[in-house]
Every structure is written in structure tokens, then in C-alpha cells.
Design a protein around this motif. Structure first.
Motif, mmCIF file in Angstrom:
data_model
loop_
_atom_site.group_PDB
_atom_site.id
_atom_site.type_symbol
_atom_site.label_atom_id
_atom_site.label_comp_id
_atom_site.label_asym_id
_atom_site.label_seq_id
_atom_site.Cartn_x
_atom_site.Cartn_y
_atom_site.Cartn_z
ATOM 1 N N VAL A 1 0.841 -1.195 0.000
ATOM 2 C CA VAL A 1 0.000 0.000 0.000
ATOM 3 C C VAL A 1 0.880 1.251 0.000
ATOM 4 C CG1 VAL A 1 -1.838 1.218 1.221
ATOM 5 C CG2 VAL A 1 -1.789 -1.286 1.223
ATOM 6 N N MET A 2 1.970 1.212 0.752
ATOM 7 C CA MET A 2 2.891 2.343 0.764
ATOM 8 C C MET A 2 3.512 2.550 -0.619
ATOM 9 S SD MET A 2 4.819 1.722 4.419
ATOM 10 C CE MET A 2 5.841 3.202 4.278
ATOM 11 N N GLU A 3 3.848 1.451 -1.294
ATOM 12 C CA GLU A 3 4.415 1.569 -2.641
ATOM 13 C C GLU A 3 3.408 2.205 -3.598
ATOM 14 O OE1 GLU A 3 5.575 -2.409 -3.447
ATOM 15 O OE2 GLU A 3 7.278 -2.365 -2.057
ATOM 16 N N PHE A 4 2.121 1.834 -3.443
ATOM 17 C CA PHE A 4 1.077 2.453 -4.261
ATOM 18 C C PHE A 4 0.995 3.952 -3.970
ATOM 19 C CE2 PHE A 4 -3.326 3.984 -4.361
ATOM 20 C CZ PHE A 4 -3.606 3.854 -5.722
ATOM 21 N N LEU A 5 0.995 4.318 -2.686
ATOM 22 C CA LEU A 5 0.949 5.734 -2.323
ATOM 23 C C LEU A 5 2.142 6.493 -2.884
ATOM 24 C CD1 LEU A 5 -0.205 6.016 1.419
ATOM 25 C CD2 LEU A 5 -1.457 6.673 -0.629
ATOM 26 N N PHE A 6 3.302 5.882 -2.797
ATOM 27 C CA PHE A 6 4.512 6.553 -3.297
ATOM 28 C C PHE A 6 4.408 6.789 -4.801
ATOM 29 C CE2 PHE A 6 9.086 6.137 -4.675
ATOM 30 C CZ PHE A 6 9.416 7.454 -4.368
ATOM 31 N N ASP A 7 3.831 5.815 -5.521
ATOM 32 C CA ASP A 7 3.638 6.005 -6.963
ATOM 33 C C ASP A 7 2.713 7.191 -7.249
ATOM 34 O OD1 ASP A 7 5.285 3.960 -7.746
ATOM 35 O OD2 ASP A 7 3.692 2.470 -7.911
ATOM 36 N N GLN A 8 1.706 7.401 -6.381
ATOM 37 C CA GLN A 8 0.774 8.512 -6.581
ATOM 38 C C GLN A 8 1.382 9.860 -6.227
ATOM 39 O OE1 GLN A 8 -2.089 7.380 -8.030
ATOM 40 N NE2 GLN A 8 -0.953 5.464 -7.774
ATOM 41 N N THR A 9 2.382 9.865 -5.357
ATOM 42 C CA THR A 9 2.953 11.133 -4.871
ATOM 43 C C THR A 9 4.391 11.353 -5.338
ATOM 44 O OG1 THR A 9 3.646 10.048 -2.812
ATOM 45 C CG2 THR A 9 1.476 11.097 -2.827
ATOM 46 N N HIS B 1 -1.682 19.729 -0.058
ATOM 47 C CA HIS B 1 -2.895 19.506 -0.847
ATOM 48 C C HIS B 1 -3.953 18.929 0.070
ATOM 49 C CE1 HIS B 1 -5.651 18.408 -3.992
ATOM 50 N NE2 HIS B 1 -4.835 18.896 -4.923
ATOM 51 N N ARG B 2 -5.131 19.526 0.075
ATOM 52 C CA ARG B 2 -6.168 19.113 1.005
ATOM 53 C C ARG B 2 -6.664 17.686 0.745
ATOM 54 N NH1 ARG B 2 -10.896 23.316 0.108
ATOM 55 N NH2 ARG B 2 -11.927 21.960 1.630
ATOM 56 N N HIS B 3 -6.470 17.160 -0.460
ATOM 57 C CA HIS B 3 -6.945 15.804 -0.758
ATOM 58 C C HIS B 3 -6.010 14.715 -0.221
ATOM 59 C CE1 HIS B 3 -10.155 17.470 -3.036
ATOM 60 N NE2 HIS B 3 -9.394 17.922 -4.018
ATOM 61 N N THR B 4 -4.840 15.110 0.265
ATOM 62 C CA THR B 4 -3.911 14.116 0.806
ATOM 63 C C THR B 4 -4.534 13.363 1.973
ATOM 64 O OG1 THR B 4 -2.056 15.524 0.160
ATOM 65 C CG2 THR B 4 -1.589 13.757 1.720
ATOM 66 N N LEU B 5 -5.336 14.042 2.768
ATOM 67 C CA LEU B 5 -5.965 13.399 3.916
ATOM 68 C C LEU B 5 -6.844 12.230 3.481
ATOM 69 C CD1 LEU B 5 -6.576 13.298 6.950
ATOM 70 C CD2 LEU B 5 -8.446 14.906 6.533
ATOM 71 N N ALA B 6 -7.665 12.452 2.465
ATOM 72 C CA ALA B 6 -8.534 11.370 1.989
ATOM 73 C C ALA B 6 -7.705 10.201 1.462
ATOM 74 C CB ALA B 6 -9.479 11.887 0.906
ATOM 75 N N LEU B 7 -6.592 10.516 0.800
ATOM 76 C CA LEU B 7 -5.728 9.462 0.261
ATOM 77 C C LEU B 7 -5.126 8.617 1.385
ATOM 78 C CD1 LEU B 7 -4.498 8.406 -2.415
ATOM 79 C CD2 LEU B 7 -2.590 9.976 -2.038
ATOM 80 N N VAL B 8 -4.638 9.279 2.436
ATOM 81 C CA VAL B 8 -4.021 8.563 3.556
ATOM 82 C C VAL B 8 -5.066 7.749 4.313
ATOM 83 C CG1 VAL B 8 -2.795 8.827 5.744
ATOM 84 C CG2 VAL B 8 -2.123 10.194 3.767
ATOM 85 N N ARG B 9 -6.233 8.336 4.551
ATOM 86 C CA ARG B 9 -7.297 7.598 5.247
ATOM 87 C C ARG B 9 -7.686 6.338 4.484
ATOM 88 N NH1 ARG B 9 -10.977 10.295 8.884
ATOM 89 N NH2 ARG B 9 -12.697 9.252 7.807
ATOM 90 N N SER B 10 -7.834 6.460 3.168
ATOM 91 C CA SER B 10 -8.219 5.300 2.355
ATOM 92 C C SER B 10 -7.134 4.230 2.399
ATOM 93 C CB SER B 10 -8.484 5.726 0.903
ATOM 94 O OG SER B 10 -9.572 6.629 0.835
ATOM 95 N N ALA B 11 -5.876 4.653 2.327
ATOM 96 C CA ALA B 11 -4.774 3.691 2.362
ATOM 97 C C ALA B 11 -4.722 2.968 3.711
ATOM 98 C CB ALA B 11 -3.453 4.396 2.081
ATOM 99 N N ALA B 12 -4.956 3.720 4.804
ATOM 100 C CA ALA B 12 -4.964 3.092 6.130
ATOM 101 C C ALA B 12 -6.063 2.044 6.219
ATOM 102 C CB ALA B 12 -5.152 4.159 7.206
ATOM 103 N N ARG B 13 -7.227 2.337 5.642
ATOM 104 C CA ARG B 13 -8.327 1.365 5.656
ATOM 105 C C ARG B 13 -7.996 0.127 4.832
ATOM 106 N NH1 ARG B 13 -13.961 4.882 5.188
ATOM 107 N NH2 ARG B 13 -13.897 5.773 7.298
ATOM 108 N N ILE B 14 -7.294 0.317 3.725
ATOM 109 C CA ILE B 14 -6.896 -0.844 2.909
ATOM 110 C C ILE B 14 -6.001 -1.769 3.733
ATOM 111 C CG2 ILE B 14 -5.539 -1.566 0.909
ATOM 112 C CD1 ILE B 14 -6.519 0.993 -0.511
ATOM 113 N N ILE B 15 -5.055 -1.181 4.478
ATOM 114 C CA ILE B 15 -4.170 -1.993 5.324
ATOM 115 C C ILE B 15 -4.980 -2.723 6.387
ATOM 116 C CG2 ILE B 15 -2.241 -1.929 6.947
ATOM 117 C CD1 ILE B 15 -1.228 0.558 5.376
#
Length: 638
Positions: A83-91, A194-208
Motif C-alpha cells: 500500500v505504501m508503494e502504491f501511495l509513493f507512486d501517486q505522490t 494539498h487538502r486531498h492528501t488526507l482522503a488518500l491517507v485515510r483510504s490507504a490506512a483502511r486498505i491496510i
């Protein structure tokens, strides 16, 4: 999510004025920024942190300490990394990094843009560093831990001025029982907020959390919940795990919010207390894949899908048994040696310490292992038993480690996961570990070290998490000396060695017999005839509990309906013959030499029985350890 978390950040000029006033007067306007940050600033001040000037420094784990932390959190990190690798690809290329921290704020793993990582290193934003509020003041990782909620800390909202170049967004991650496991964070240059970063992190935490939940409860009954049927299977769904008798044994944060649960509710409430459902209905629904609507007491509707539990046995729901009546307590029938073993096992019940059970064949090693499992926090996960002596050497590797399709001639078309992967989340019991072939000992050691298993035929390593319990009737130290058993594996298996006493040395035989008779004939009050009971007490029982149970099962089968006493005629002929043969009287002692020889044989035999454990040998001989040492010197024993 709360609207305040999406609100625009406090304007820089107003934030500078809020900081000046706070550090001059200790006052902080309630509307300076969101309440979570206000509380965090006050905690930071109470920790005695200086917002500017020389930084006193925070604890930082050594490479060895970090390695141990990663080993303890292996399952968590293994599921978080993809999941972290996916996030890193997005950022990527945004001057930022993705960070995973444990529940104490230690950074475990990080991925980031090289240029920003270099800058982050200057403020110790790297694995091994602690970002607990106590040491770093207000920051996304530490404040998310303290608040138990997602948080954004931007620029000068950080308590320490040296961290003002950062913008950080973090969300807590809960384990499958709702307890805080760690934090996922994206940190970057404050100019890239970026204000949308919060939604991205929350979603990633839920995936984990979803990955951890599905892995931990893969073998059990699972409920997926959502207010709309289309939401099932998404990261916004609630997840519940239910035991076979209807108790809630796991829940993710979404389910807890939906149902008004807390982490303390897990294991303490039945499903019927929170939803109008019984276990029989769930068992029926688990045989299909349809979504079902359930109307709650407040009139709201929840949609749910039931998975797993296809072998679910429907039983009436009973009140939770108190801790003292667990499976280990039921093994305590009065023998002091067993009481000691049970007490020691209980002290490491939910700690990552391997158990090595030693004792003669038939003393109940697997029974003890199952009791440890059923008394632990893993009780609702699989208990997988493998007898290393019963499997042919050509099959045991495939049985343990699994195999890919076509890995060998005769392999199942779809492959097999292997017993180790089947034990994921639960307990792996390796019986007669002393009979494991040498080549497999090497593979097992690698699994225990890396907490990953590679199936026969290759493929990607699969993360595994299990409690290990091994058993043997052999002396593994002698096997090591003879080159038949790896010494490094022995020390991995022998976190805590427990010697289970043979039946002939137990002082609770009458209670054991009574308990077995109640299990065999629960509706009848059956007992041994007095002369049979006396013969049972004299017998050496070479087959131990297994032999005793078989003898009683045969006797119960031969009882007539109107009989309630087991006599000689209810025993098998060979056992009756053995029981009637009284031990030959001991020969008279001729002289001091014979007495010395007998003493030497007794002491040597007890030490060998105890596998060299002198404390245990002294206890069985009824003497102190110092007295045993003296006798060994007198008898020239080593």
C-alpha cells in the motif's frame, strides 16, 4: 469525515500571532486552529518541550533495535508495504515521503523522493526515530496516535519551529480487534500542501486494516457491512468477525463506528446484542454470496454479506466463561507438576515466545498445545497440527510449505497452500519435531527467521504469522550432539520448554479417571470398582493418558445399561493381566555398595527423564537443588 479536517489551514499571519501569544502567555484561542491541534500544543507544553532553539534530542533505535521492532511487527509491515508503494507512486516527484510508524511513534519504514528524504534526515524523519509527541511535540504521527484520529499538521502548526518546513498528514491503523497498531503518514514540503492528501491517507490506512482483518480471520465467519449494498467490498465497508457460537471476535474501525462498539467490546459481546441476527441465520447466509438487508432497532437499514463459516456448527450461545475457566484451567486436576507447567504457559500466553513441550508418548502434549491455543488471543484462528513422524519424508516438505501447480509429479492441479500458511493468524503445532529431516529443519529455520514461506516450485514469498508450539519425546540435546538436529533451530523452538509428567508420576490419577468417565458417559454416574482403582494406581501406564483413555473407552463400551461400576470383566484381557501382576518385591539391600548403586541409578534415571533439567529433577526427588548437586558430586555424576 469531520469538516474541520478539510477546512483551509490557518492563515500564516494569524498562526504567527497565535504562536507568539501562546509562548508568551500560555493562552491559545480556541478558534486559532482545529481542536485536535489545540489539545496537542497544550500537551507539548506540558511535556516541557522548547519550541525553538537547541533541540535536546529524542530516542533513536539502533539498527539492531529497529530490526527487532520490524521482526515483532512483521505482519503489519508486510501488509503495509504494498500500500505504501502504491501511495509513493501517486505522490512521486512531489517532494514528499510515505512513512509507517508503530503505536509508540517509532518510524518503521519509509519511501520517498531522494531530494526530500535528504532534507527529512536533518530532522530525523527516518526509520528508527521516535515521533511521539513527548519528543517532537505536535506532529502528524504523534498527534494521530494521541488523538486516535486522522490529522493534518501543516507548516508552523508543528510545535517545534525546526519542523515548520513540513506538511504532514497521518491516519491511525487499527488491528483486527480495534486496537491501535500504528500510523500511516505522508510528509512533504509545506509548499506542496494539498487538502486531498488526507482522503488518500485515510483510504490507504483502511486498505491496510482490511488486509490485516481478512488475513487474521480468513478461516472464520466474516460479515461485511454498509449502509448501501453497492458499498460492500469497498474500503468504506465495516468488517466483523464472529465466532462459531456467536461472539464478536474482530471488528474494524468502520464497523465499530456503525455499531457503537469500542475495542473493549471485541470478545465481550455477542452479535445478537448489536444486530437482530442469530448464528443459525448467519450459517445459512454464509452458503451464498447475496447481500442481505437488516433493519436495526432505530429503523436504519444495514446491508451485509456473510463469508466463510461453511463448516459452522450451530450451537446455542452461552455466556462468556470467566478467564479462570479456560481450556488451560480445565487441565488442572490437582497434580503439582501439571499446575507448574500450566502456570508457566499462562505467563507467556500471548507473547511471541515459542513453546517446546517435552514428555513421553501419550502424556497429552497435543492436548496441552490445544489448551494453550484456546486460552490465548488467537483462540478463534486456526490450530494446525502436523505430526512430523507420521508423514513420509518425501511428502512432509510439500505438506508443510505448500506447492505451486505442477511443482512435482502427482501434485494437485491447483497447488496447495501448505500447513504453515493454513496456520496464519493462529497456532502451528509441530508434533515429534525431533523426527523432522535435516533439510526441512533448515527451511523451517528460515521461515521462523523471516516470517515468510516460499512454496515448492518457487513464487513470491508469503508472509505468515503464527504462534509456534513444538513437542517431542526425544532428547533434542542428544540429537544435537549426534548431528541429527540443528542447534540454531533448537534455540528458536525452545523459547520456553515445559516437561509434562508421565501418568505414573501424577498425583491426580483419580481425578483424571473421573473426568474421562464423565466425557465418555456424560449421562451416567460411572466409577471404578475399588480393586480395579487400586490396580490402576499401581500400574506404570507406559502409554500414559492415551492408554488410560483407551482402557476406559473399552470398559464403558462393555458396560450394561444397568451397570455403574467398572470391574475386571470390563477390561481388555491383556490389560487385566498386566494390572493383576503386582510388582516384584524389592531385593533386600546387601550392603552399602548396593545402596549406593541403587541411589546412583535413581538419581541418574530422574535426571535423564527430566532431560538434564536439574531443578525439575530435584523437585521430583523431593530434595533441594543444592542437595542434588552434592549427591551428584558424591556419586561422581556429571
Amino acid at each position: 469525515m469531520p469538516s474541520s479536517l478539510l477546512a483551509a489551514r490557518t492563515p500564516p499571519a494569524r498562526l504567527r500571532e497565535a504562536r507568539r501569544r501562546f509562548f508568551d502567555t500560555g493562552e491559545l484561542a480556541d478558534d486559532a486552529f482545529e481542536p485536535a491541534l489545540t489539545r496537542s500544543w497544550r500537551r507539548s507544553r506540558d511535556f516541557g518541550l522548547a519550541p525553538s532553539g537547541r533541540f535536546a534530542g529524542a530516542p533513536h533505535a539502533s539498527s539492531a533495535q529497529l530490526a527487532r521492532a520490524l521482526d515483532r511487527q512483521h505482519e503489519f509491515v508486510a501488509h503495509a508495504r504494498p500500500v505504501m508503494e502504491f501511495l509513493f507512486d501517486q505522490t512521486r516527484d512531489t517532494d514528499s515521503m510515505v512513512i509507517l510508524a508503530d503505536a509508540q511513534g517509532m518510524l518503521l519504514h519509509a519511501l520517498g523522493d531522494a531530494g526530500f528524504v535528504d532534507r527529512a534526515q536533518r530532522v530525523a524523519l527516518r526509520p528508527g526515530a521516535s515521533w511521539h509527541e513527548q519528543w517532537r511535540g505536535t506532529n502528524a504521527v504523534g498527534t494521530a496516535i494521541a488523538e486516535g484520529a486522522p490529522v493534518v499538521v501543516h507548516g508552523s502548526e508543528h510545535y517545534l519551529e525546526r519542523n515548520a518546513f513540513l506538511t504532514c498528514t497521518a491516519a491511525p491503523i487499527a488491528d483486527p480487534a480495534g486496537r491501535l497498531l500504528g500510523v500511516l503518514d505522508i510528509s512533504g514540503d509545506h509548499r506542496g500542501y494539498h487538502r486531498h492528501t488526507l482522503a488518500l491517507v485515510r483510504s490507504a490506512a483502511r486498505i491496510i486494516e482490511h488486509r490485516l482483518f481478512d488475513t487474521r480471520h480468513a478461516a472464520g465467519l466474516r460479515l461485511r457491512l454498509h449502509a448501501q449494498p453497492e458499498g460492500l467490498g469497498t474500503v468504506t465497508e465495516g468488517l466483523l468477525a464472529v465466532s462459531e457460537d456467536g461472539w464478536i471476535v474482530g471488528a474494524n474501525g468502520v464497523a465499530m463506528a456503525m455499531l457503537g462498539l469500542t475495542p473493549g467490546s471485541v470478545g465481550a459481546l455477542t452479535l445478537e446484542r448489536v444486530l437482530p441476527l442469530d448464528i443459525a441465520t448467519l450459517a445459512a447466509w454464509s452458503r451464498g454470496s447475496a447481500a442481505h438487508a437488516v433493519r436495526r432497532d432505530d429503523g436504519s437499514v444495514l446491508w451485509l454479506r456473510v463469508e466463510g463459516g461453511r463448516s459452522l456448527g450451530v450451537r446455542p450461545v452461552a455466556p462468556a466463561a470467566p478467564a479462570v475457566a479456560d481450556a488451560l484451567a480445565r487441565l488442572d486436576t490437582g497434580d503439582s507438576a501439571m499446575q507448574a507447567a500450566i502456570g508457566r504457559a499462562r505467563r507467556v500466553l500471548d507473547k511471541p515466545i515459542a513453546l517446546l513441550l517435552q514428555g513421553e508418548s501419550g502424556v497429552g502434549k497435543e492436548l496441552f498445545a490445544r489448551a494453550v491455543h484456546r486460552s490465548s488471543a488467537r483462540r478463534d484462528a486456526p490450530f494446525v497440527a502436523v505430526n512430523c513422524a507420521a508423514l513420509p519424508e518425501t511428502l512432509i516438505e510439500a505438506e508443510l510449505f505448500g506447492y505451486r501447480p505442477g511443482a512435482f509429479t502427482g501434485a494437485a492441479r491447483d497447488g496447495a497452500p501448505g500447513r504453515i500458511r493454513e496456520a496464519h493468524g493462529g497456532t502451528l503445532f509441530l508434533d515429534e519435531i525431533g523426527d523432522m529431516p535435516a533439510a526441512l529443519q533448515t527451511r523451517l529455520l528460515r521461515v521462523l527467521q523471516e516470517r515468510e514461506v516460499v512454496p515448492l516450485g518457487g513464487g513470491r514469498p508469503q508472509a505468515v504469522d503464527f504462534r509456534l508450539i513444538c513437542a517431542t519425546h526425544r532428547n533434542l540435546r542428544e540429537a544435537i550432539d549426534a548431528g541429527r538436529f540443528r542447534e540454531d533451530l533448537y534455540y528458536r523452538l525452545n523459547g520456553l520448554a515445559l516437561q509434562l509428567p508421565p501418568l505414573r508420576q501424577r498425583g491426580d490419577q483419580a481425578a483424571l479417571v473421573a473426568g474421562m468417565l464423565r466425557e465418555l458417559l456424560p449421562a451416567r454416574d460411572v466409577r471404578l470398582a475399588p480393586e480395579v482403582a487400586q490396580a490402576f494406581a499401581r500400574h506404570r501406564w507406559p502409554g500414559n493418558l492415551r492408554q488410560l483413555h483407551n482402557a476406559l473407552a473399552t470398559a464403558c463400551a462393555l458396560l450394561d445399561e444397568d451397570e455403574d461400576e467398572i470391574g475386571w470383566g470390563h477390561l481388555s484381557d491383556d490389560l487385566a493381566e498386566d494390572l493383576r501382576q503386582r510388582p516384584a518385591p524389592a531385593a533386600p539391600v546387601a550392603d552399602a555398595v548396593d545402596l549406593r548403586s541403587q541411589s546412583e541409578r535413581t538419581v541418574r534415571q530422574v535426571i535423564e527423564t527430566c532431560a538434564g533439567n536439574l531443578s525439575e529433577a530435584a523437585r521430583r526427588l523431593g530434595i533441594s537443588r543444592n542437595t542434588l548437586y552434592r549427591k551428584m558430586r558424591e556419586l561422581r555424576l556429571r
